[in-house]
Motif scaffolding. Structure first.
Motif, PDB file in Angstrom:
ATOM      1  N   THR A  87       4.952 -14.135  -7.913  1.00  0.00           N
ATOM      2  CA  THR A  87       3.633 -14.295  -7.299  1.00  0.00           C
ATOM      3  C   THR A  87       3.712 -14.070  -5.799  1.00  0.00           C
ATOM      4  OG1 THR A  87       1.791 -15.811  -6.942  1.00  0.00           O
ATOM      5  CG2 THR A  87       3.968 -16.771  -6.987  1.00  0.00           C
ATOM      6  N   THR A  88       2.617 -13.663  -5.220  1.00  0.00           N
ATOM      7  CA  THR A  88       2.535 -13.570  -3.768  1.00  0.00           C
ATOM      8  C   THR A  88       1.111 -13.847  -3.336  1.00  0.00           C
ATOM      9  OG1 THR A  88       2.928 -12.221  -1.802  1.00  0.00           O
ATOM     10  CG2 THR A  88       2.043 -11.092  -3.705  1.00  0.00           C
ATOM     11  N   LEU A 160       9.640  -3.306 -10.163  1.00  0.00           N
ATOM     12  CA  LEU A 160       9.131  -4.607 -10.576  1.00  0.00           C
ATOM     13  C   LEU A 160       9.209  -5.568  -9.399  1.00  0.00           C
ATOM     14  CD1 LEU A 160       8.012  -6.082 -13.066  1.00  0.00           C
ATOM     15  CD2 LEU A 160      10.337  -6.880 -13.526  1.00  0.00           C
ATOM     16  N   ASP A 161       8.214  -5.458  -8.536  1.00  0.00           N
ATOM     17  CA  ASP A 161       8.257  -6.205  -7.285  1.00  0.00           C
ATOM     18  C   ASP A 161       6.849  -6.210  -6.696  1.00  0.00           C
ATOM     19  OD1 ASP A 161      10.818  -6.928  -5.215  1.00  0.00           O
ATOM     20  OD2 ASP A 161       8.838  -6.761  -4.302  1.00  0.00           O
ATOM     21  N   HIS A 162       6.612  -7.132  -5.754  1.00  0.00           N
ATOM     22  CA  HIS A 162       5.338  -7.105  -5.044  1.00  0.00           C
ATOM     23  C   HIS A 162       5.297  -5.973  -4.029  1.00  0.00           C
ATOM     24  CE1 HIS A 162       3.801 -10.713  -6.885  1.00  0.00           C
ATOM     25  NE2 HIS A 162       4.923 -11.333  -6.617  1.00  0.00           N
ATOM     26  N   GLY A 167       7.234   1.442  -0.776  1.00  0.00           N
ATOM     27  CA  GLY A 167       7.731   0.532   0.245  1.00  0.00           C
ATOM     28  C   GLY A 167       6.660  -0.250   0.970  1.00  0.00           C
ATOM     29  N   SER A 168       5.390  -0.019   0.639  1.00  0.00           N
ATOM     30  CA  SER A 168       4.302  -0.718   1.321  1.00  0.00           C
ATOM     31  C   SER A 168       3.997  -2.048   0.641  1.00  0.00           C
ATOM     32  CB  SER A 168       3.038   0.152   1.344  1.00  0.00           C
ATOM     33  OG  SER A 168       2.592   0.432   0.029  1.00  0.00           O
ATOM     34  N   LYS A 169       3.252  -2.898   1.328  1.00  0.00           N
ATOM     35  CA  LYS A 169       2.883  -4.200   0.793  1.00  0.00           C
ATOM     36  C   LYS A 169       1.810  -4.050  -0.288  1.00  0.00           C
ATOM     37  CE  LYS A 169       4.041  -6.657   5.054  1.00  0.00           C
ATOM     38  NZ  LYS A 169       3.544  -7.540   6.140  1.00  0.00           N
ATOM     39  N   ILE A 173      -3.050  -1.442  -1.787  1.00  0.00           N
ATOM     40  CA  ILE A 173      -3.818  -0.878  -2.892  1.00  0.00           C
ATOM     41  C   ILE A 173      -5.306  -1.061  -2.638  1.00  0.00           C
ATOM     42  CG2 ILE A 173      -3.770  -2.997  -4.267  1.00  0.00           C
ATOM     43  CD1 ILE A 173      -3.629   0.614  -5.611  1.00  0.00           C
ATOM     44  N   PHE A 174      -5.692  -2.151  -1.958  1.00  0.00           N
ATOM     45  CA  PHE A 174      -7.096  -2.373  -1.645  1.00  0.00           C
ATOM     46  C   PHE A 174      -7.597  -1.345  -0.642  1.00  0.00           C
ATOM     47  CE2 PHE A 174      -5.616  -6.898  -2.394  1.00  0.00           C
ATOM     48  CZ  PHE A 174      -6.026  -6.900  -3.722  1.00  0.00           C
TER      49      PHE A 174
END
Length: 241
Positions: A87-88, A160-162, A167-169, A173-174
Motif C-alpha cells: 500500500t502507499t 510489482l511495485d508502487h 521509474g515514476s511515482k 497515472i493521474f
C-alpha cells in the motif's frame, strides 16, 4: 653545587611544571566535547515536503490456501497460492495535466474497466460497508479511476511495485489521464489461482495500512483495477478526494 647550576636546575623544573599544566588543560578541554554528535546527524529525515509514502511488506510474499494476513503469513502444508500486498498513501499533492495516454495498453485498460464492473462493485460495496461501520462517508466508484487502476494493474505484470515501470511515482497515472486530485491512496495485491474480488478486499482489510487507506476520510472517490496474466491476478485500489 655552585650557584649557576642551582639556577639552571630551577629553570628546567619550572618549564616542566608549565608544560605539564598545559597538557592537563588540553586533555580536560577535549573531554568536554559532546559524545552524541553521530546521533545528532540522524535527526534529518528523507520525507518530501508534499508527499508521505507508507509501504507495507513491499518485498514479503506468503503462501496460503485461502487468505493471507500480510503481517503473519499462513504456513499450513499443501499450500499453492502465492500472494503479495502493498500500500502507499500520498497526501497534499497538487496535480498537473499532460496529454492523455494513447497506446494499446490504455485501450485495453478502458475495455477491462467496463467488463470487470461486477468485481469492482463488489469491492466498492465491501469498502463502503467498512466505512459506514466506522462512521466514515462512503466513496463512489469513478470510471476514470477504474481505468487508471486497471492500467496500473497491467503495469504490475512488469513491475510489482508502487513505482511504475518507467521509474515514476504511482500518482503520475493521474497526470497521464488528466485526473485532478490533491490526495491519493493506492493498494495493490496479486495472487495465483485466486481471482475472487472478495479475496482481494480481504487482503487489504486484514492489513492495518491498507485498511487505513480504505477508511481515510479525505477520500471520496475510488477506482478498482483487475488484470489476469499467466495464471496470476493483479488488483489495484485507487482513492482520490
Amino acid at each position: 653545587m655552585d650557584k649557576k647550576t642551582k639556577i639552571g636546575i630551577g629553570i628546567l623544573a619550572g618549564l616542566f611544571i608549565i608544560a605539564t599544566s598545559v597538557y592537563v588543560i588540553l586533555v580536560l578541554t577535549d573531554n568536554t566535547k559532546p559524545s552524541n554528535t553521530a546521533d545528532d546527524r540522524t535527526t534529518t529525515g528523507m520525507i518530501e515536503d508534499t508527499t508521505t509514502t507508507v509501504v507495507a511488506n513491499p518485498n514479503k510474499e506468503g503462501t496460503t490456501t485461502t487468505k493471507q494476513n500480510s503481517n503473519v503469513p499462513n504456513t499450513k502444508e499443501n499450500t499453492t497460492t502465492t500472494t503479495k500486498t502493498t500500500t502507499t498513501t500520498t497526501t497534499t499533492t497538487k496535480s498537473t495535466t499532460t496529454k492523455p495516454i494513447d497506446n494499446p495498453k490504455y485501450s485495453e485498460a478502458k475495455a477491462l474497466a467496463n467488463s470487470n464492473k461486477s468485481d469492482y462493485n463488489t469491492i466498492l460495496n465491501l469498502t463502503n460497508q467498512l466505512r459506514q461501520s466506522q462512521g466514515v462517508a462512503t466513496v463512489t466508484l469513478d470510471n476514470d479511476l477504474c481505468v487508471a487502476a486497471t492500467y496500473r494493474a497491467i503495469e504490475l505484470t512488469q513491475k510489482l511495485d508502487h513505482i511504475r515501470p518507467d521509474g515514476s511515482k504511482p500518482n503520475t497515472i493521474f497526470n497521464d489521464l488528466k485526473i485532478s486530485y490533491r490526495a491519493f491512496g493506492e493498494n495493490i495485491t496479486y495472487s495465483t489461482n485466486l481471482t475472487d474480488a472478495n479475496w482481494a478486499y480481504t487482503q487489504w482489510y486484514e492489513s492495518t495500512l491498507h485498511k487505513n487507506n480504505m477508511l481515510d476520510t479525505r477520500f471520496h472517490k475510488m477506482g478498482i483495477g483487475k488484470y489476469v496474466k499467466d495464471g496470476k491476478t493483479y488488483w489495484v485500489q485507487l482513492f482520490t478526494n
